[in-house]
Design a protein around this motif. Structure first.
Motif, mmCIF file in Angstrom:
data_model
loop_
_atom_site.group_PDB
_atom_site.id
_atom_site.type_symbol
_atom_site.label_atom_id
_atom_site.label_comp_id
_atom_site.label_asym_id
_atom_site.label_seq_id
_atom_site.Cartn_x
_atom_site.Cartn_y
_atom_site.Cartn_z
ATOM 1 N N ALA A 1 44.950 57.589 58.588
ATOM 2 C CA ALA A 1 44.860 58.506 57.457
ATOM 3 C C ALA A 1 43.432 58.947 57.157
ATOM 4 O O ALA A 1 43.213 60.085 56.732
ATOM 5 N N PHE A 2 42.446 58.062 57.392
ATOM 6 C CA PHE A 2 41.084 58.357 56.949
ATOM 7 C C PHE A 2 40.049 58.326 58.077
ATOM 8 O O PHE A 2 38.867 58.513 57.837
ATOM 9 N N GLY A 3 40.503 58.072 59.292
ATOM 10 C CA GLY A 3 39.622 58.210 60.439
ATOM 11 C C GLY A 3 38.545 57.165 60.557
ATOM 12 O O GLY A 3 37.472 57.440 61.121
ATOM 13 N N CYS A 4 38.794 55.965 60.040
ATOM 14 C CA CYS A 4 37.772 54.928 60.128
ATOM 15 C C CYS A 4 38.404 53.561 59.920
ATOM 16 O O CYS A 4 39.577 53.450 59.559
ATOM 17 N N ASP A 5 37.611 52.531 60.148
ATOM 18 C CA ASP A 5 38.060 51.177 59.879
ATOM 19 C C ASP A 5 38.235 51.003 58.369
ATOM 20 O O ASP A 5 37.494 51.616 57.585
ATOM 21 N N PRO A 6 39.198 50.199 57.916
ATOM 22 C CA PRO A 6 39.411 50.036 56.472
ATOM 23 C C PRO A 6 38.209 49.482 55.726
ATOM 24 O O PRO A 6 38.122 49.624 54.507
ATOM 25 N N SER A 7 37.276 48.874 56.429
ATOM 26 C CA SER A 7 36.064 48.381 55.776
ATOM 27 C C SER A 7 35.075 49.515 55.498
ATOM 28 O O SER A 7 34.098 49.319 54.760
ATOM 29 N N GLU A 8 35.328 50.690 56.061
ATOM 30 C CA GLU A 8 34.385 51.801 55.945
ATOM 31 C C GLU A 8 34.808 52.856 54.936
ATOM 32 O O GLU A 8 34.044 53.779 54.662
ATOM 33 N N VAL A 9 35.993 52.751 54.384
ATOM 34 C CA VAL A 9 36.476 53.764 53.426
ATOM 35 C C VAL A 9 36.681 53.115 52.070
ATOM 36 O O VAL A 9 37.128 51.965 51.969
ATOM 37 N N ALA B 1 38.348 52.157 48.669
ATOM 38 C CA ALA B 1 39.720 52.024 48.179
ATOM 39 C C ALA B 1 40.037 53.143 47.199
ATOM 40 O O ALA B 1 41.176 53.613 47.128
ATOM 41 N N LEU B 2 39.042 53.605 46.470
ATOM 42 C CA LEU B 2 39.262 54.678 45.498
ATOM 43 C C LEU B 2 39.697 55.964 46.187
ATOM 44 O O LEU B 2 40.564 56.679 45.682
ATOM 45 N N GLN B 3 39.120 56.244 47.348
ATOM 46 C CA GLN B 3 39.519 57.421 48.109
ATOM 47 C C GLN B 3 40.966 57.295 48.575
ATOM 48 O O GLN B 3 41.752 58.241 48.484
ATOM 49 N N VAL B 4 41.324 56.124 49.072
ATOM 50 C CA VAL B 4 42.693 55.891 49.520
ATOM 51 C C VAL B 4 43.664 56.044 48.354
ATOM 52 O O VAL B 4 44.689 56.738 48.452
ATOM 53 N N LEU B 5 43.350 55.421 47.234
ATOM 54 C CA LEU B 5 44.245 55.432 46.077
ATOM 55 C C LEU B 5 44.401 56.836 45.497
ATOM 56 O O LEU B 5 45.458 57.186 44.961
ATOM 57 N N THR B 6 43.352 57.655 45.628
ATOM 58 C CA THR B 6 43.449 59.039 45.154
ATOM 59 C C THR B 6 44.561 59.778 45.880
ATOM 60 O O THR B 6 45.360 60.506 45.267
ATOM 61 N N TRP B 7 44.643 59.588 47.191
ATOM 62 C CA TRP B 7 45.668 60.288 47.961
ATOM 63 C C TRP B 7 47.052 59.685 47.750
ATOM 64 O O TRP B 7 48.051 60.404 47.764
ATOM 65 N N VAL B 8 47.102 58.384 47.533
ATOM 66 C CA VAL B 8 48.389 57.782 47.182
ATOM 67 C C VAL B 8 48.888 58.376 45.866
ATOM 68 O O VAL B 8 50.062 58.716 45.723
ATOM 69 N N ALA B 9 47.968 58.541 44.905
ATOM 70 C CA ALA B 9 48.330 59.167 43.633
ATOM 71 C C ALA B 9 48.789 60.599 43.842
ATOM 72 O O ALA B 9 49.730 61.068 43.185
ATOM 73 N N GLY B 10 48.124 61.312 44.768
ATOM 74 C CA GLY B 10 48.493 62.704 45.036
ATOM 75 C C GLY B 10 49.878 62.855 45.621
ATOM 76 O O GLY B 10 50.504 63.915 45.492
ATOM 77 N N TYR B 11 50.369 61.801 46.257
ATOM 78 C CA TYR B 11 51.721 61.822 46.818
ATOM 79 C C TYR B 11 52.694 61.076 45.907
ATOM 80 O O TYR B 11 53.555 60.339 46.355
#
Length: 327
Positions: A168-176, A178-188
């Protein structure tokens, strides 16, 4: 001065800005480093075939990506859905999982559900499209791997979440964040869409259909193969100086290139500017997109995994020439 505004970058953002400025009565010059427009999108003929494919950005969701949705409506651009997966393969924990054990083995499904429930619960604190710099959200600006660490001791759950983040974000989970991930979860609508139910809409005639529509609308002047080396603030005007030594003057400059290119451009920013710090840090995503023509591919294959060179593979076209995969 021949121009009012210099737009640095001929991707979709730069072309949209140039069009809007030109419609507003400004004389606009777009300076694009490459010999083509489109930036990180590129609708290109694949090898020596008659098939075109997207070498860069491809998919979108009109319900959440409203800027793209507006342009699609404005130019009446046709869209299509990528082929839906029918043959699924998942590789986690060093083994290929049977269909009934996907996305994780049945006996650890409750552990995955707990992790996904935690992600959804935290996403309810975020409003998609809102300011993420609120002090109330600072505790979520941590690596995604840290957010899901309590659930990652289970091998399959940890690898599935890593695979999901990388896809989803093009990187290892240690590099992104969590706020960015959660923003898109909220968007869906606060749901964690799965790897086989991701955004799949794309332009029927390629991203080139939007790029061409933007370039032709408004009459902005366009300069290709004109990489800008520096932007100079001269007080009553600005100067865009290319790597070839050409100087273009205008009243204003608008920078519309990817953040990861800013370090290569001399910008009139204070040393302690947040934008300069952002440029030095760069974007998290660094995934590579691979296309290959492959024989004897199961029709509508979709495969994902963790621990190998690829985290996601999907058939994007099927013809008498071969199957076209994206990974």
């Amino acid at each position: 001065m021949h121009h009012d505004v210099l737009v640095i970058g001929g991707g979709i953002a730069g072309l949209t800005a140039a069009r809007d400025l030109a419609h507003g009565g400004y004389r606009v010059l777009v300076l694009e480093a490459r010999d083509r427009l489109g930036g990180r999108t590129w609708w290109k003929r694949f090898g020596d075939t008659d098939h075109h494919t997207e070498m860069g950005g491809t998919w979108f969701d009109e319900g959440t990506q409203l800027n793209i949705a507006r342009e699609i409506q404005r130019y009446s651009l046709p869209t299509v859905l990528s082929p839906a997966g029918q043959e699924f393969r998942v590789s986690l924990g060093g083994r290929s999982l049977a269909r009934h054990d996907q996305p994780v083995p049945l006996d650890v499904r409750p552990d995955l559900d707990k992790a996904l429930d935690h992600i959804v619960d935290q996403s309810r604190r975020v409003t998609f499209g809102s300011d993420l710099d609120s002090p109330d959200l600072h505790d979520l600006d941590i690596p995604f791997s840290e957010l899901v660490a309590p659930f990652s001791d289970q091998l399959y759950v940890g690898e599935y979440l890593s695979m999901w983040a990388a896809f989803a974000f093009g990187c290892d989970p240690s590099e992104v964040s969590a706020l960015q991930v959660l923003t898109w979860v909220a968007g869906y609508d606060n749901t964690t869409w799965t790897l086989d139910d991701a955004p799949a809409t794309k332009f029927a005639q390629g991203t080139a259909s939007l790029v061409e529509a933007l370039a032709q609308d408004g009459g902005a002047e366009i300069g290709l193969s004109a990489p800008v080396a520096s932007i100079v603030d001269a007080g009553d005007h600005v100067m865009g100086i290319t790597t070839g030594g050409e100087t273009h003057k205008a009243r204003f400059a608008l920078l519309a290139t990817p953040v990861n290119t800013w370090e290569d451009i001399g910008l009139p920013l204070p040393a302690d500017s947040p934008k300069r710090a952002f440029a030095a840090e760069g974007l998290a995503g660094h995934a590579a997109k691979l296309h290959a023509l492959v024989d004897d591919v199961p029709e509508f294959l979709m495969a994902s995994g963790w621990g190998g060179p690829l985290c996601w593979v999907s058939e994007q076209a099927n013809s008498t020439e071969a199957g076209c995969w994206w990974a």
